[in-house]
Design a protein around this motif. Structure first.
Motif, short mmCIF file in Angstrom:
data_model
loop_
_atom_site.label_atom_id
_atom_site.label_comp_id
_atom_site.label_asym_id
_atom_site.label_seq_id
_atom_site.Cartn_x
_atom_site.Cartn_y
_atom_site.Cartn_z
N ASN B 209 0.70 -1.30 0.01
CA ASN B 209 0.19 -0.07 -0.10
C ASN B 209 0.76 1.20 -0.01
O ASN B 209 0.77 2.23 -0.72
CB ASN B 209 -0.94 -0.05 1.13
CG ASN B 209 -1.90 1.14 1.39
OD1 ASN B 209 -2.89 0.88 0.89
ND2 ASN B 209 -1.38 2.11 1.72
N HIS B 216 -5.40 3.30 -5.12
CA HIS B 216 -6.49 3.10 -4.00
C HIS B 216 -6.93 4.32 -3.73
O HIS B 216 -8.17 4.38 -2.81
CB HIS B 216 -6.10 2.25 -3.04
CG HIS B 216 -5.24 2.80 -2.10
ND1 HIS B 216 -3.93 3.11 -1.98
CD2 HIS B 216 -5.76 3.20 -0.72
CE1 HIS B 216 -3.35 3.62 -0.85
NE2 HIS B 216 -4.64 3.79 -0.03
N HIS B 220 -10.76 6.10 -0.28
CA HIS B 220 -10.75 7.09 0.89
C HIS B 220 -11.77 8.24 0.60
O HIS B 220 -11.59 9.23 1.02
CB HIS B 220 -9.29 7.80 0.87
CG HIS B 220 -8.40 6.70 1.53
ND1 HIS B 220 -8.63 6.07 2.74
CD2 HIS B 220 -7.14 6.45 1.01
CE1 HIS B 220 -7.63 5.16 2.98
NE2 HIS B 220 -6.53 5.41 1.83
N ASP B 372 -8.39 1.47 4.65
CA ASP B 372 -7.25 0.79 4.39
C ASP B 372 -7.39 -0.79 4.80
O ASP B 372 -7.43 -1.63 4.26
CB ASP B 372 -5.90 1.21 4.50
CG ASP B 372 -5.67 2.54 3.82
OD1 ASP B 372 -5.80 2.58 2.54
OD2 ASP B 372 -5.07 3.52 4.17
FE LIG Z 1 -4.71 4.51 1.93
#
Ligand SMILES: [Fe+2]
Ligand code: FES
Lengths: 194, 453
Positions: B209, B216, B220, B372
């Motif tokens: 990550n 990604h 969020h 996450d």
């Molecule tokens: Fe993240």
């Protein structure tokens, strides 16, 4: 932030006298806490925010493994200094609610199933006095059960010290300290309220 | 004997040329055991920060792989790291997280160890051991090498490992951006707190990550919609200030397996409004920005975002700022430790604001990182199935879209969001799992370098 010593760290030695007025107030406080738990468990987050005083402090320290004799000094991280699990005000708590209500906060979408159990309620301080309470400090135990999606289950157990204030708009939570009985957090997230 | 998985050829599980990586490496218990043996006993691992042990006798209990390790500054001020397990019967010698001591006393049979790890006291030494137990050979097991870099402490169990800075390679200037003062002075950070939590995910999801998985970002969305950054109360959306608004983002894969997402500001780089919610901070960070520019000149154009130092150390360079160690517990469980950093000499108001921002952003109670953790958990659990394991993960994003024509940045540079960093990371992971020599592990041998092209 209150200058009062943390009741959770230095328990009151002298009990308030157990008289009718005490038990009446305790029953009122229990009712208030149960109703609060209902709001959270029923996911009425905006209504829950309305129970928080505008100057609320909401604090959950990190608990550390320390030598005998150092507990008072070093076991818990401090409010107002360094890093804790939560050291919040109404602005951040409101943000947390706003985030859940976006519907795309994936850690709470789909919403978890949460149950708050409150017990061992004791009033530790009342100002100005128990017959005419304006601020009530109380201690209790909590057991918060969270289940999400299918198999994810977390149990959070600990002690809480609350300061509850009487306002024209009913009782409000003015201070909350949450002592979770864990060192390494045994959960992937703290996405629920305590 | 070396740990061996049931897979004849681990290399076949990782195809970085076509961009496919088997799910087995994220869920299989045999591969996990092999990983602990071949990756975690060789690579340099981040184990702490000097600010946690400022004085002689200070210790901090840390981890390397699955194992507990005592980080300790001895009486003479020298920093050591030892396996936290008694040489007699293995008792965990130190069960405190942090403190100061002149001696470690094992709770089981009371052997004692000095702050430099040497066995000192053995009860009834004369009558039961004839007074000739070899104390040196029974001292706490020390790491093979330890390095202190700008306050951070790193260690490896491999005597043949290269020096830490060689291991870090060209990722150094990027990690520096997280460790140096905001005004450009070298080092000077301190740890203001540590989060420790366990989450049901493979440790590599977390490491990957922070390699620069910018892709990604949509996960969020909730926090970006509501705004929690240092200018949120002033009406700015997003989870941080957009300090890199005018910058060229770069994603860099290094031959040692590290990867970073950094950014290069335009030549006449100007301060981007940030920390608008707090006039004191706005002023302070504006000052730091100008000071850094004055001090570093051209080099000040480089700004950090995130990165992972192979295998399990990640950093966040600015908002928020800190270092993470992703400690493996099992193929599907990881213990995250986040060390939050500030400039030690920053004003009180600045430190206070930053800690509040860090808490609402990061870790299990952080509004950003909760999402996450949700991703890492369910990506892991949905990959353990027999059928799921037959289908590798796709790592084909931006295949071939990189260049080495960047003299100052080092590594393989992409100017678009890319999985090249992840491919580089797993290419190196494969070298460790194959028991490669240090030339190969540093990406110096022709074979693996060619494979990248
Ligand atoms: Fe993240
Ligand atoms: S295990 Fe430590 S003294 Fe026996």
């Amino acid at each position: 932030m209150s200058a009062e010593p943390l009741a959770a760290e230095a328990p009151q030695k002298t009990l308030l006298p157990r008289n009718d007025a005490y038990y009446r107030l305790k029953a009122d406080m229990e009712d208030f806490l149960y109703a609060e738990a209902d709001l959270l468990d029923e996911r009425r987050f905006r209504d829950w925010l309305n129970l928080l005083a505008d100057d609320i402090t909401y604090f959950m320290p990190i608990r550390r493994n320390v030598k005998f004799g150092q507990h008072t000094e070093r076991e818990n991280t401090r409010q107002g200094a360094g890093i804790s699990w939560f050291d919040e005000d109404k602005w951040t708590l409101t943000k947390r609610v706003d985030q859940i209500l976006t519907g795309v906060h994936y850690a709470e979408e789909p919403l978890s199933r949460v149950t708050h159990m409150i017990s061992n309620v004791q009033i530790t301080r009342v100002t100005p006095d128990v017959n005419e309470p304006r601020e009530v400090e109380l201690r209790c135990r909590f057991l918060v059960y969270q289940n999400r999606i299918e198999y994810e289950t977390y149990t959070f157990v600990g002690k809480r010290t609350d300061l509850i204030r009487k306002t024209a708009d009913g009782w409000k939570i003015a201070r909350r300290e949450i002592l979770l009985d864990q060192n390494v957090l045994l959960a992937k997230n703290l996405s629920t309220f305590f | 004997m070396a740990v061996k998985s049931r897979f004849d050829d681990v290399a076949k599980l990782v195809d970085t040329e076509q961009g496919f990586i088997s799910r087995e490496i994220f869920v299989d218990p045999d591969l996990y055991r092999e990983e602990l043996d071949k990756v975690f006993t060789r690579a340099w691992l981040f184990i702490g920060h000097e600010s946690l042990i400022p004085n002689p006798g200070d210790f901090y209990t840390t981890r390397m792989g699955e194992e507990s390790v005592i980080l300790c500054r001895d009486k003479a001020g020298i920093v050591h790291a030892f396996l936290n397990s008694c040489r007699h019967r293995g008792m965990k010698v130190c069960r405190y997280e942090q403190g100061n001591t002149s001696i470690f006393t094992c709770p089981y049979h009371s052997w004692t160890y000095t702050t430099d790890g040497k066995l000192q006291g053995v009860p009834q030494y004369r009558s039961l051991y004839d007074g000739n137990l070899d104390r040196d050979a029974n001292s706490l097991v020390s790491v093979a090498k330890l390095a202190i870099y700008k306050g951070t402490v790193w260690a490896t169990w491999d005597r043949n490992a290269p020096e830490f800075l060689t291991y870090l390679g060209d990722a150094k200037i990027h990690l520096d951006q997280a460790l140096d003062c905001r005004d450009g002075r070298e080092g000077g950070s301190e740890v203001i707190g540590v989060h420790k939590w366990v989450f049901p995910s493979n440790w590599k999801f977390a490491a990957e990550n922070f390699l620069g998985d910018t892709y990604h970002n949509p996960s969020h969305r909730s926090v970006d919609l509501i705004g929690i950054g240092p200018s949120a109360a002033s009406g700015k959306k997003g989870r941080r200030d957009n300090e890199l608004e005018h910058a060229q983002h770069v994603w860099i894969s290094f031959p040692e397996g590290h990867g970073v997402h950094s950014a290069i500001q335009p030549e006449n780089n100007e301060y981007v409004d940030s920390f608008l919610d707090q006039p004191v901070l706005e002023k302070y960070f504006r000052h730091c920005y100008e000071e850094r520019k004055r001090r570093l000149g051209e080099q000040a154009r480089l700004m950090p975002f995130v990165g992972t130092i192979f295998p399990n150390t990640s950093y966040h360079g600015r908002q928020p700022r800190g270092l993470c160690a992703w400690h493996p517990h099992s193929p599907t469980s990881t213990e995250g430790w986040r060390f939050f950093l500030v400039d030690a000499d920053a004003p009180k108001e600045v430190k206070d604001y930053l800690r509040r921002y860090y808490m609402r952003y990061s870790g299990p109670a952080g509004m950003t990182e909760q999402d996450d953790m949700e991703n890492w958990l369910y990506a892991t659990s949905a990959s353990v199935g027999t059928v799921a394991r037959r289908y590798p993960f796709n790592y084909q994003q931006s295949l071939g879209a990189w260049t080495r024509e960047h003299a100052t940045l080092g590594g393989t540079v992409s100017v678009q969001v890319t999985e090249e960093i992840a491919r580089g990371y797993y290419r190196r992971w494969k070298s460790y799992m194959g028991g490669g020599g240090w030339d190969e592990l540093l990406g110096k041998d022709g074979v693996t370098q060619r494979a990248a092209e």
